[in-house]
Design an enzyme around this catalytic site. Sequence first.
Site, short mmCIF file in Angstrom:
data_model
loop_
_atom_site.label_atom_id
_atom_site.label_comp_id
_atom_site.label_asym_id
_atom_site.label_seq_id
_atom_site.Cartn_x
_atom_site.Cartn_y
_atom_site.Cartn_z
N GLU A 428 0.84 -1.19 0.00
CA GLU A 428 0.00 0.00 0.00
C GLU A 428 0.89 1.25 0.00
O GLU A 428 1.76 1.40 0.84
CB GLU A 428 -0.88 -0.03 1.25
N ASP A 503 -3.86 0.28 9.88
CA ASP A 503 -4.83 1.36 10.11
C ASP A 503 -6.00 1.21 9.16
O ASP A 503 -6.13 0.19 8.48
CB ASP A 503 -4.15 2.73 9.96
#
Length: 638
Positions: A428, A503
């Site tokens: 990511e 997260d």
Amino acid sequence: MEKFNHEYGANQIQVLEGLEAVRKRPGMYIGSVSIRGLHHLVYEIVDNCVDEALAGYCNHIQIKIEPGNIISVEDNGRGIPIDIHPKTHISAAETVYTVLHAGGKFGGDSGYKVSGGLHGVGASVVNALSEWVEVTIQRDGGIYQMKFERGKTVEKLTRIGDSDKTGTKVRFFADGTIFETLEYDYGTLEERFREIAFLTKGLKISIEDLREETPQKAEFCFEGGLRSFVEFLNKNKEKINTDPIYIEKNNEEVPVEISLQYTTSYNENIYSFVNNINTIEGGTHLEGFKRALTKVFNDYARSHSIIKEKDSNLQGEDIREGLTAVVSVKVKDPQFEGQTKTKLGNSNVAGIVQSIVVDELSAYLEENPNMAKAILEKCVSASRAREAARKARELVRKKNSLEVTTLPGKLADCSSKNADECEVYIVEGDSAGGSAKQGRDRRTQAILPLWGKMLNVEKSRADKIYNNDKLKPVIQALGAGIGADFDINKIRYGKVVIMADADVDGAHIRTLLLTFFFRYMRPLIEQGHVFLAQPPLYKLSKKGIKDIYCYTDEELDIEIEKIGRDNVSIQRYKGLGEMNPEQLWETTMDPANRIFVRVTLDDAMKADQIFNILMGDEIEPRREFIEQNAKFVKNLDL
Ligand code: 0RA
């Protein structure tokens, strides 16, 4: 009780040997000694109460997690029989708790218990694997109690009072020398008991967690049975038939309960259960159900001229687009097959389910022509879209055969071409991607950074997914196709590793990818090729010693204890981007040190459910999810 016609002594020795075998090889009886196995103990005890409910004598089960991780399970059934056998001098109740597989000998067994395997091994296994067990029975006007330690009777069944009620209460404390952890996860238990309540119409199940100052609790009771289950699953979706279709046939041989509802989504969501066990790999009951659907809708479409004589039949997948269904059957001697032993093999079940569904569903369609029309319109449009997708794929295939190397531009490939030793990290964000590219082992590790907008897999058909800027590079990099064309043998990397932050954004990309793999490359997950990388949460530095990385809060506490609190600096990593290439290699990518979590089909299924919440229009469930998200990640099976 033929089985106990031995001398008292010999019989007792046999009993102890039986439970000793369980303690020696717990995995054989409860699967593992991880938190999964621990939860299994609770399920075993609750299963016995559910049997009593299925027999029609119990309508409330109360489960408590008491302080100190003691489990208490109480039902209002008849109470386990207490009569003492004249030869063995052992009460029926004690026998149930000390003799392996004795549960079914006393008539309370519904006959649908699973013999052997992972499930239905019963009270004696829980007893063998507990530091102590205390059983309290109310029946015949009295309260009776007995106690055990590590499977051995320490207090025989004794009358301790009077009562005009009936029921059984079991309290136990699992054996810490056997299990890796004794800490129950409330969320996991709650979810399973909700499922059991859906599957057992009218049974009330309460669960309470008394370990913390503020107790958590829930109560489930669904008069609608599987109808309620389907409503629950479709909570955040737009429905086509407003009331779920409901089928119930309590025939002697194979009782069947099914509910189904169509939504405007493009996915199929079918859950199947045998004896309350989730058959994630499906099996004959599911086959029967699917065959019936295909037949009924095609017959209806033809007889009502919705498809013309020259048209070809609707295919199963067209008919299941947007379908949410739960299929539950009870089978006396279930044969479980497949990699995870969750695929029903009994061949007679297919025909039974099929004929029930054909009868009931045809009747429903005839009685509800508007629903029939709405559902069939959707099926027909699915079939057209499938045709279009096939053409789009063919086009891409042709293009691919012209340009030999169609690897995505962002991919930093590895040099080895031996898929078995190759890994691709889907990372990511560009900055983490950069570190990973520099830190990796170039020979075997490829890096694919991902960014861009999240695609709603729920609201997109295959052709759109194929051309999505986020997923297309993944499809190209893996090189094995997609959907019906997916060929696991062509996969370019043996391990597909998702590396994302812990997260909300990380959760997004994780759920997107897992949902995508689940929907369009399922064998990749089934055959164990998908992993989650686990970056550390903390770095401990102290003068004179090597940096220490910690992956959990517990680990942090332990390491601080070890090196002493003075002059320690603790760095908390908020994201992968904070690590330099060397650190990322050392902590997360180096096969010698890294921690990988292998994704199971079960995890992917959960991600798929979560996806609806993340992408749905409702804000409240999304907020709830984000609050609970840390838990989802933590609970993935190691
Ligand atoms: C066999 C016979 C009877 C009750 C039970 C089993 C029974 C077992 C468990 C385990 C947990 N809760 C339970 N409740 C009942 C009753 C036979 C009779 O009374 O005639």
